[in-house]
Structure formats: structure tokens, C-alpha cells
Design a protein around this motif. Sequence first.
Motif: not given
Length: 116
Positions: A47-51, A63-71, A81-88
Amino acid sequence: QVQLVESGGGLVQAGGSLRLSCAASGSTVFALYTMGWYRQAPGKQRELVAEIGRSSGTSYADSVKGRFTISRDNAIKMVHLQMNSLKPEDTAVYYCKGQFGGILYWGKGTLVTVSS
């Protein structure tokens, strides 16, 4: 031949952060590529996470809005891909994808495991 190599995966506790990187080589027009991060969890479809587009416009899975940032850094041909507040449920193999001229390029992936 374009090559994409991911790095930065690993094991992290829920609530933690990771930064994935994708290094591109073999192209002189990297700045024109649309780059993306996808993921595939066990037993699930990729599945697509970020583009991020050539003008650095971005889009994210809900599902990742507000937690992940692509640059992207075109000077050194890298995407992050900066991933914060990671979940299982973020546990998956994360793949870097590049697209240009109708051709898709994929990296081999990096495993992210989030423990509860």
C-alpha cells in the motif's frame, strides 16, 4: 539503470520514531521523478504510504497523516520518510518507489518492526 536502496529500518517501541532513507543512483533526472514510500505487512497487499512529486507536493495515506513526513533532497538524490508516533500496525517492509516517464523503479525494502 536506476537503483533505489532503502535504509533506516529496525525495531522500535510503539510511540517511537524512525527515519527511512532512499538513495537513488543511475539517473541524471532524479529531480523529475515522482518518489514514494510503500509498505507491505505480512499477509497484506502493498500500500501507498506517502508520495512526493517533482515540485515537492506531497500526499499521504490517511493512516499516517500527521505522523509521517516525506521529503526529498534532489542535490544528493535522496528521499526520506520521517515516521513519528509509530504504532504496531505500522510494522511492515517499507519500499521506495520512483516513477518517471511511465516507468516504475523499486527498491528491495527495509523492515520496520514496531513492538507494543
